[in-house]
Design an enzyme around this catalytic site. Structure first.
Site, PDB file in Angstrom:
ATOM      1  N   SER A 154      36.946  37.076  30.294  1.00 30.11           N
ATOM      2  CA  SER A 154      38.175  37.392  30.986  1.00 30.11           C
ATOM      3  C   SER A 154      38.949  37.907  29.849  1.00 30.11           C
ATOM      4  O   SER A 154      38.660  39.050  29.352  1.00 30.11           O
ATOM      5  CB  SER A 154      38.666  35.900  31.246  1.00 30.11           C
ATOM      6  N   ASP A 168      35.723  38.655  42.400  1.00 29.78           N
ATOM      7  CA  ASP A 168      36.819  38.623  41.465  1.00 29.78           C
ATOM      8  C   ASP A 168      37.887  39.659  41.509  1.00 29.78           C
ATOM      9  O   ASP A 168      37.566  40.562  41.962  1.00 29.78           O
ATOM     10  CB  ASP A 168      35.947  38.725  39.969  1.00 29.78           C
TER      11      ASP A 168
END
Length: 376
Positions: free
Chosen positions: A210, A315
């Site tokens: 991330s 995602d």
């Protein structure tokens, strides 16, 4: 009589745990009573008006008066699964800023055939959290790093970095650079033997999930030149692994527009992270968030080492990661994307022992074993 009321702290914030005592007797002058009552009323009003304006995963709270409150651990309970096969310790890489790194290595690492213990590749892992939350000490990070060290057969380096909104970008990028340069210094005189006796400084991999994946991108560009490589010597980065990198932009992608609100990373949280971490007043097209934004540097000249971009099919960040990998590959960069079709953001740290996490670990191991080579 004794009056007890909240008082403003030295930083101007109102803290319910900070109180002031006033003793009142019949001999207390009327003027003093008026002043005291006015002060009490003002303090109570300030406390009543102070509200949370931003919150991130029950860990970070930003108040209307600008105060920031953090909890030490994550908002979820995760036991650490440490079977003893990996040893670890903490070290400091930036004493002035109080920044530490957690180091891992397998207890057994075998020999090199000449009576010496085998040197291990170095695998950096920068944690995620939208540049706003997270720590090397959190159990989800600990579990993933324990598995990385054991299955990759690597020295794993997990640094912390300054977090927003107290420290907006580029603070995290600067700290990530400092951690990588710290590793390079361990190869020289005065280096930590715990690292120097086990690490192969010529085989360093930089990874992050991330926000940590965005950090990996930044480091690939920052040290993607002859001058950058010389700065890191004798350490040498031979590959990057971006795990669901946290990129942004003003215009919504289809995966962002269609992201459900119950996703682990949804649009409101995604936007909140950028609002809190980017320089004040910046949009999501800022170069820190959008590698291809209108003000972003041209990446054509960057000599980027082999890079694996891991993407989750469910995602919110899927489309940006795939676009990033495709654009760099079109420039002739050694970049490949690996998509896990049914997986959400951060699946490998949410459950490091799932079947999908095992598949990812095997792919990362192939990448490391071939120094950024074959992915299939």
């Amino acid at each position: 009589m004794v009056f007890l009321y909240p008082s403003a702290g030295r930083d101007g914030t109102n803290n319910l745990h900070s109180t002031r005592l006033y003793h009142v007797t019949l001999a207390t002058p009327l003027l003093h009573l008026i002043v005291m009552s006015t002060s009490i009323a003002m303090a109570l009003a300030a406390v009543a008006e102070r509200v949370v304006v931003d919150e991130c995963r029950g860990v970070l709270f930003v108040y209307s008066d600008g105060a920031v409150e953090r909890k030490a651990g994550p908002g979820f309970a995760t036991p650490v699964r440490d079977d003893g096969s990996v040893e670890w310790k903490d070290a400091t890489f930036d004493a002035a800023r109080g920044l530490g790194v957690r180091l891992y290595r397998p207890r057994e690492r075998g020999g090199d055939g000449e009576g010496r213990r085998r040197r291990l590749p170095v695998f950096f892992y920068y944690h995620g959290g939208g540049f706003c939350i997270g720590s090397r000490t959190w159990p989800n990070c600990q579990n993933y790093c324990l598995r990385l060290a054991a299955e990759l057969g690597a020295v794993v380096v997990a640094p912390d970095y300054r977090l927003a909104p107290e420290h907006r970008l580029p603070a995290a990028f600067e700290d990530a650079e400092a951690a990588l340069l710290w590793l390079a210094r361990q190869a020289g005189p005065g280096g930590d033997p715990w690292v120097s006796e086990a690490a192969d400084f010529g085989r360093v991999f930089v990874s992050g999930d991330s926000a940590g994946g965005t950090i990996a991108h930044h480091l690939a560009v920052r040290f993607g030149s002859a001058a950058g490589r010389a700065e890191l010597a004798p350490a040498r980065v031979v590959g990057y692994v971006q795990l669901m990198p946290f990129f942004g932009g003003v215009e919504r992608t289809p995966s962002e527009a269609g992201c459900p609100n119950d996703a682990f990373l949804n649009r409101p949280l995604n936007d909140r992270y950028w609002r809190l971490s980017l320089p004040a007043g910046a949009t999501a097209d800022h170069p820190f968030s959008n590698p291809f934004g209108p003000g972003s540097p041209d990446l054509a000249a960057a000599e980027i080492a082999p890079t694996l971009v891991v993407v989750g099919g469910r995602d919110l960040l899927r489309d940006r990661a795939l676009d990033y990998a495709a654009r760099l590959k079109a420039m002739g960069k050694p970049v490949e994307a690996l998509e896990f079709e049914r997986q959400q953001h951060g699946f490998f740290t949410i459950d490091p022992w799932s079947a999908a996490s095992a598949d990812l670990m095997r792919a990362v191991k192939r990448f490391v074993d071939t120094d950024g080579g074959h992915l299939d």
